[in-house]
Design a protein around this motif. Structure first.
Motif, PDB file in Angstrom:
ATOM      1  N   VAL A  82      -8.735  15.896  34.089  1.00 50.98           N
ATOM      2  CA  VAL A  82      -8.754  14.903  35.163  1.00 50.98           C
ATOM      3  C   VAL A  82      -7.700  15.274  36.200  1.00 50.98           C
ATOM      4  N   LEU A  83      -8.127  15.372  37.462  1.00 51.90           N
ATOM      5  CA  LEU A  83      -7.209  15.583  38.578  1.00 51.90           C
ATOM      6  C   LEU A  83      -7.042  14.242  39.283  1.00 51.90           C
ATOM      7  N   SER A  88      -1.260   5.526  38.254  1.00 57.89           N
ATOM      8  CA  SER A  88      -0.154   4.775  37.666  1.00 57.89           C
ATOM      9  C   SER A  88       0.020   5.198  36.212  1.00 57.89           C
ATOM     10  N   ILE A  89       1.112   4.777  35.605  1.00 52.93           N
ATOM     11  CA  ILE A  89       1.330   5.077  34.182  1.00 52.93           C
ATOM     12  C   ILE A  89       0.214   4.470  33.340  1.00 52.93           C
ATOM     13  N   GLU A  90      -0.200   3.257  33.703  1.00 49.22           N
ATOM     14  CA  GLU A  90      -1.277   2.594  32.955  1.00 49.22           C
ATOM     15  C   GLU A  90      -2.580   3.382  33.072  1.00 49.22           C
ATOM     16  N   ASP A  91      -2.871   3.875  34.288  1.00 48.74           N
ATOM     17  CA  ASP A  91      -4.065   4.713  34.483  1.00 48.74           C
ATOM     18  C   ASP A  91      -4.006   5.957  33.604  1.00 48.74           C
ATOM     19  N   ALA A  92      -2.839   6.624  33.599  1.00 43.91           N
ATOM     20  CA  ALA A  92      -2.672   7.856  32.829  1.00 43.91           C
ATOM     21  C   ALA A  92      -2.926   7.619  31.352  1.00 43.91           C
ATOM     22  N   ASP A 102      -6.696  16.960  29.551  1.00 46.63           N
ATOM     23  CA  ASP A 102      -5.435  17.091  30.287  1.00 46.63           C
ATOM     24  C   ASP A 102      -5.530  16.253  31.556  1.00 46.63           C
ATOM     25  N   LEU A 103      -4.363  15.877  32.080  1.00 47.69           N
ATOM     26  CA  LEU A 103      -4.275  15.105  33.314  1.00 47.69           C
ATOM     27  C   LEU A 103      -3.314  15.814  34.247  1.00 47.69           C
ATOM     28  N   VAL A 104      -3.791  16.176  35.431  1.00 45.10           N
ATOM     29  CA  VAL A 104      -2.973  16.882  36.420  1.00 45.10           C
ATOM     30  C   VAL A 104      -2.793  15.974  37.626  1.00 45.10           C
ATOM     31  N   LEU A 105      -1.537  15.699  37.979  1.00 43.71           N
ATOM     32  CA  LEU A 105      -1.243  14.802  39.089  1.00 43.71           C
ATOM     33  C   LEU A 105      -1.156  15.566  40.403  1.00 43.71           C
ATOM     34  N   LEU A 202       4.875  12.974  31.957  1.00 45.08           N
ATOM     35  CA  LEU A 202       4.159  11.928  31.232  1.00 45.08           C
ATOM     36  C   LEU A 202       5.120  10.892  30.665  1.00 45.08           C
ATOM     37  N   PRO A 203       4.697   9.621  30.591  1.00 45.90           N
ATOM     38  CA  PRO A 203       5.536   8.602  29.930  1.00 45.90           C
ATOM     39  C   PRO A 203       5.694   8.914  28.452  1.00 45.90           C
TER      40      PRO A 203
END
Length: 456
Positions: A82-83, A88-92, A102-105, A202-203
């Motif tokens: 996901v790009l 937000s932290i909640e979204d992540a 994986d999540l790339v900001l 990441l949190p």
């Protein structure tokens, strides 16, 4: 598919310019990108079984990635990255719990995308293994001739075959991740994957699951078992980037892995043995972090078996011409401007600068120069137009501003944006890259100006 077929990637993204830039970046790596901007078409294509992985964009003007991941049963056999244009932290947390690999900001840097794609492919059966190997081989060389850097590389090469933990310290932009990859690639015995984790991105609650994995039902949203990055790096190397940003509670678990060679997935009742070489990096004063109680001293001793410190660029000025020429060739090829050279006075200026952002700053400046170059030469104006234009238009020079010399910051910002658009022929993507902002930010700025009745 035949054995020589490349990796196929399904891309869901609305922004046309971003899609084209992503394709241009990934296709030289042997990845065929099939783009679409419609959810239904994306779901239909994903069920065909023709793709090795998918990329989905998340954001207000893009898609709700967590909802899509839960809807698409086809994703159980295909990793999804996901790009996020905004997250937000909640979204992540929701996105990762929904099954994203994986999540790339945003901003999505090319090297970060390569690492994410490589990591996603490791845990899934590929129809064609050579494409992953080709992706791994497309790493930038370490360009240097300074005695300080050559000594670092000599040590790195000599310890590469071992399993000893390595702690790489150095200022931001000095190339710590590149050195970590160099160590991994020089290790013939450790033929497993290289997996990179940014501990600052990441949190803590999400980082724990990412590192150690989880069992089905370990928490709300954990619908399947998921291997963590340590398991994915088995027989290879894991890079813990900015390790000093890790919570103390997670540091205790990391210490146990280094001591016992096993991990505990969240929700698991039995440990899993792993064989992983740990490389950690930090740009902070780690001993100060220990004295402040932010980093465990026993973990520091475990990580610091092989200490390596990368010198800042200002202390290895003999490497600046090599690096500048290297980046000039790289970006000339990327932007179709082969044959560019530096103007006569450029190298002297590059070598005289302090480069607080180190190699990363130099690389960005050279990319800017290539984008702006109109003729065969890259000039000082191409490289440093923002400094020149602000100083000239406002009559400001270092040490010359009196306390009562005031200027309107919004006017300066608007003027710089105008200059960037003029120099890039109105190309918003190139102008945004030149300014160091996202295309979305540039569009928002232009929209603000239009509402104010201003036309650039």
């Amino acid at each position: 598919m035949k054995g020589n077929d490349p990796v196929k990637l399904l891309l869901l993204m609305r922004d046309t310019q971003s899609r084209l830039m992503l394709q241009d970046s990934l296709e030289p790596l042997g990845i065929v990108v099939i783009p679409c901007d419609d959810e239904e078409k994306f779901f239909e294509l994903s069920k065909s079984g023709d793709f090795d992985l998918a990329i989905v964009t998340h954001g207000k003007s893009e898609f709700h990635a967590d909802n899509m991941l839960r809807k698409a049963s086809a994703f159980q056999s295909m990793p999804v990255i996901v790009l996020a244009t905004e997250c937000s932290i909640e979204d992540a947390i929701r996105i990762m719990q929904a099954g994203a690999e994986d999540l790339v900001l945003h901003p999505w840097e090319e090297q970060t995308l390569k690492v994410a794609i490589e990591g996603a492919l490791i845990n899934f059966p590929l129809r064609q293994k050579k494409s992953l190997q080709r992706l791994r081989q497309k790493q930038r060389n370490i360009v240097c001739k300074s005695p300080k850097m050559l000594k670092v590389l000599e040590i790195a090469r000599s310890i590469a075959p071992s399993k000893a933990s390595v702690l790489i310290q150095g200022e931001s932009g000095t190339g710590k991740e590149l050195l970590a990859r160099f160590i991994h690639q020089e290790s013939d015995r450790r033929n497993g994957p290289f997996v990179a984790v940014n501990c600052a991105a990441l949190p803590d609650t999400l980082l724990e699951s990412e590192l150690f994995g989880h069992e089905k039902g370990a928490f709300t949203g954990a619908v399947t078992r998921k291997k963590g990055k340590f398991e994915l790096a088995d027989k290879g190397t894991i890079l813990l980037d900015e390790v000093t940003e890790m919570a103390v509670s997670l540091q205790a678990k990391l210490l146990r892995i280094l001591q016992e060679g096993e991990i505990d997935r969240l929700g698991s009742t039995s440990p899993v043995s792993i064989d992983v070489r740990v490389i950690a990096t930090t740009n902070r004063d780690i001993k100060q972090a220990i004295s402040e109680g932010k980093f465990r001293e026993d973990l520091y001793f475990r990580l610091n078996v092989i200490p390596l410190t990368l010198p800042p660029l200002r202390s290895r000025t003999e490497d600046i011409p090599l690096l500048a020429e290297h980046f000039l060739k790289e970006f000339s090829k990327e932007y179709g401007k082969v044959g560019l050279i530096f103007a006569n006075n450029v190298m002297e200026e590059l070598m005289s600068r302090r480069w607080q952002g180190n190699i990363r700053e130099l690389r960005n400046i050279i990319e800017r120069g290539v984008l702006l170059a109109r003729g065969r030469e890259v000039t000082l104006e191409d490289l440093f137009f923002d400094e020149n234009e602000v100083n000239q238009s406002e009559g400001i020079s270092e040490g010359s501003m009196a306390l009562n010399d005031m200027f309107n910051l919004q006017d300066v910002e608007r003027e710089i944006i105008k200059k960037a658009l003029v120099k890039t022929g109105g190309n918003r993507t190139h102008a945004a890259k030149l300014l160091g902002i996202s295309v979305r930010t540039l569009r928002n700025k232009l929209s603000e100006y239009r509402k104010m009745g201003l036309v650039l």
